[in-house]
Enzyme design. Structure first.
Site, PDB file in Angstrom:
ATOM      1  CE  LYS A   1      15.813 -45.078 -37.287  1.00 10.85           C
ATOM      2  NZ  LYS A   1      15.843 -45.559 -38.637  1.00 10.85           N
TER       3      LYS A   1
ATOM      4  CE  LYS B   1      16.246 -37.367 -37.613  1.00 12.26           C
ATOM      5  NZ  LYS B   1      15.042 -37.566 -38.403  1.00 12.26           N
TER       6      LYS B   1
ATOM      7  CB  THR C   1      14.087 -41.123 -37.016  1.00 17.96           C
ATOM      8  OG1 THR C   1      13.849 -42.248 -37.857  1.00 17.96           O
ATOM      9  CG2 THR C   1      15.068 -41.502 -35.923  1.00 17.96           C
TER      10      THR C   1
HETATM   11  P1  NAD Z   1      12.814 -36.221 -46.553  1.00 17.66           P
HETATM   12  O1  NAD Z   1      13.485 -34.965 -46.163  1.00 17.66           O
HETATM   13  O2  NAD Z   1      13.106 -36.828 -47.893  1.00 17.66           O
HETATM   14  O3  NAD Z   1      11.210 -36.061 -46.461  1.00 17.66           O
HETATM   15  C1  NAD Z   1      10.553 -35.275 -45.505  1.00 17.66           C
HETATM   16  C2  NAD Z   1       9.386 -34.607 -46.191  1.00 17.66           C
HETATM   17  O4  NAD Z   1       8.681 -33.817 -45.234  1.00 17.66           O
HETATM   18  C3  NAD Z   1       9.823 -33.636 -47.307  1.00 17.66           C
HETATM   19  O5  NAD Z   1       9.160 -33.988 -48.509  1.00 17.66           O
HETATM   20  C4  NAD Z   1       9.397 -32.266 -46.796  1.00 17.66           C
HETATM   21  O6  NAD Z   1       8.991 -31.385 -47.828  1.00 17.66           O
HETATM   22  C5  NAD Z   1       8.245 -32.625 -45.879  1.00 17.66           C
HETATM   23  N1  NAD Z   1       7.965 -31.613 -44.857  1.00 17.66           N
HETATM   24  C6  NAD Z   1       8.841 -30.925 -44.076  1.00 17.66           C
HETATM   25  N2  NAD Z   1       8.183 -30.105 -43.255  1.00 17.66           N
HETATM   26  C7  NAD Z   1       6.863 -30.251 -43.522  1.00 17.66           C
HETATM   27  C8  NAD Z   1       5.679 -29.665 -42.997  1.00 17.66           C
HETATM   28  N3  NAD Z   1       5.722 -28.761 -42.011  1.00 17.66           N
HETATM   29  N4  NAD Z   1       4.494 -30.067 -43.509  1.00 17.66           N
HETATM   30  C9  NAD Z   1       4.436 -30.981 -44.511  1.00 17.66           C
HETATM   31  N5  NAD Z   1       5.518 -31.574 -45.052  1.00 17.66           N
HETATM   32  C10 NAD Z   1       6.711 -31.206 -44.552  1.00 17.66           C
HETATM   33  O7  NAD Z   1      13.139 -37.275 -45.397  1.00 17.66           O
HETATM   34  P2  NAD Z   1      13.024 -38.871 -45.494  1.00 17.66           P
HETATM   35  O8  NAD Z   1      14.322 -39.443 -45.943  1.00 17.66           O
HETATM   36  O9  NAD Z   1      11.746 -39.205 -46.176  1.00 17.66           O
HETATM   37  O10 NAD Z   1      12.924 -39.223 -43.938  1.00 17.66           O
HETATM   38  C11 NAD Z   1      11.734 -39.024 -43.201  1.00 17.66           C
HETATM   39  C12 NAD Z   1      11.966 -39.557 -41.792  1.00 17.66           C
HETATM   40  O11 NAD Z   1      12.301 -40.948 -41.866  1.00 17.66           O
HETATM   41  C13 NAD Z   1      13.115 -38.874 -41.052  1.00 17.66           C
HETATM   42  O12 NAD Z   1      12.743 -38.684 -39.722  1.00 17.66           O
HETATM   43  C14 NAD Z   1      14.272 -39.856 -41.202  1.00 17.66           C
HETATM   44  O13 NAD Z   1      15.207 -39.781 -40.148  1.00 17.66           O
HETATM   45  C15 NAD Z   1      13.527 -41.176 -41.194  1.00 17.66           C
HETATM   46  N6  NAD Z   1      14.227 -42.273 -41.888  1.00 17.66           N
HETATM   47  C16 NAD Z   1      14.788 -42.072 -43.109  1.00 17.66           C
HETATM   48  C17 NAD Z   1      15.451 -43.121 -43.735  1.00 17.66           C
HETATM   49  C18 NAD Z   1      16.090 -42.920 -45.097  1.00 17.66           C
HETATM   50  O14 NAD Z   1      16.876 -43.794 -45.516  1.00 17.66           O
HETATM   51  N7  NAD Z   1      15.781 -41.870 -45.822  1.00 17.66           N
HETATM   52  C19 NAD Z   1      15.536 -44.373 -43.120  1.00 17.66           C
HETATM   53  C20 NAD Z   1      14.907 -44.567 -41.889  1.00 17.66           C
HETATM   54  C21 NAD Z   1      14.256 -43.497 -41.282  1.00 17.66           C
END
Ligand code: NAD
Length: 286
Positions: A162, A237, A87
């Protein structure tokens, strides 16, 4: 088909598990180096993107996505597809899309709703922006990870859908909670209010499906001590992204701005890691 996947956090990890379950060859990279069984681990974004048909990213923010995009777009094979499920800002999605096209790649933005439970169950909703040809290419993979796949229009429109959806969600949650707070002061039983609202014109997803009070309506995070679900920090966010988009196009979203301020204060007070429905708790103390 060779798939590269970058960002295996709360969402990306179970998405990769679901791809592997159907026999897909998934090469994965995350800075934490935490990979599910069956994923082929890579040591860099560069390595995971080279020679793949499709590269999927699931990263925390637009700034991180831009950094990763700058690294992977030049090394991806011409004609391959870059699908970003994070997102992020609408304008960042459009910029990355332009850069991808200039390098001979297809690009789609495909943010999701459904949270980590939806990611595990493979029932996410994908909101997809990008050209029809790119959409058709990615759709079968999204169907493995999701329940509903909606093509919203050109690049950026997945992100636009979204943030419009989540602006409604944030503002509606607050006013739903306010109604229960007001009902308490008016000596109106909360179960009665639920019964009325869920069958009247005030009904909403936040009341009928995700009621912010325990013991009322279907099971929700309120029944689990407000463990997310969808955290207040993630709601903030998305609301901030909606306000950024409003600013860019010069459209005032007054209720969206109020909801953003509300969640901003709520998170500043230390509640960011609770489910976003927990905004009801201070209201019931008044
Ligand atoms: P998260 O923080 O759990 O996962 C993100 C991952 O990216 C982490 O494992 C981190 O180590 C990795 N990362 C960061 N920088 C990196 C890089 N340069 N190279 C490789 N890996 C890297 O976040 P999430 O909850 O999995 O969310 C991911 C996306 O989905 C976000 O944009 C969030 O807004 C969206 N989202 C999340 C949810 C939710 O309920 N968690 C729901 C809908 C959308």
């Amino acid at each position: 088909m060779k798939i590269g996947f970058i960002g295996l956090g709360n969402m990306g990890y179970p998405m990769v598990e679901n791809l592997i379950k159907t026999g897909k060859e998934v090469h994965a990279f995350d800075v934490t180096e935490n990979y599910p069984d069956g994923a082929i681990s890579c040591s860099s974004a560069d390595e995971v993107s080279k020679g793949k048909d499709i590269v999927i990213t699931m990263l925390p923010s637009g700034a991180i996505l831009s950094e990763v995009a700058n690294e992977i777009i030049p090394v991806m094979d011409e004609g391959s597809l870059f699908a970003d499920c994070s997102t992020i800002e609408v304008d960042t999605a459009i910029q990355v899309s332009k850069m991808a096209k200039e390098n001979g790649l297809d690009f789609i933005d495909a943010p999701v709703s459904g949270g980590s439970l939806g990611a595990k169950a493979g029932t996410l909703t994908f909101m997809v922006g990008g050209e029809e040809t790119a959409f058709v290419r990615i759709e079968p993979l999204l169907e493995i990870m999701g329940g509903k796949i909606i093509h919203c229009g050109p690049s950026g429109s997945g992100q636009a859908a979204k943030m419009c959806n989540n602006m409604i969600l944030g503002a509606t949650m607050i006013v739903t909670c306010e109604a229960y707070g007001l009902a308490k002061k008016l000596n109106l039983d909360h179960k009665v209010l639920f019964e009325v609202v869920s069958q009247s014109s005030g009904y909403s997803w936040t009341n009928n499906v995700y009621c912010p009070l325990p013991g009322i309506g279907p099971q929700s995070p309120a029944d689990n001590d407000y463990k997310p679900g969808f955290s207040a920090a993630l709601m903030l966010k998305d609301l901030l992204l909606s306000q950024k988009a409003s600013e860019v196009v010069g459209f005032n979203t007054e209720m969206g701005a109020k909801a953003t301020d509300y969640y901003s204060r709520f998170c500043d007070e230390g509640h960011g890691d609770k489910d976003f429905s927990s905004v009801i708790l201070p209201m019931l103390e008044k």
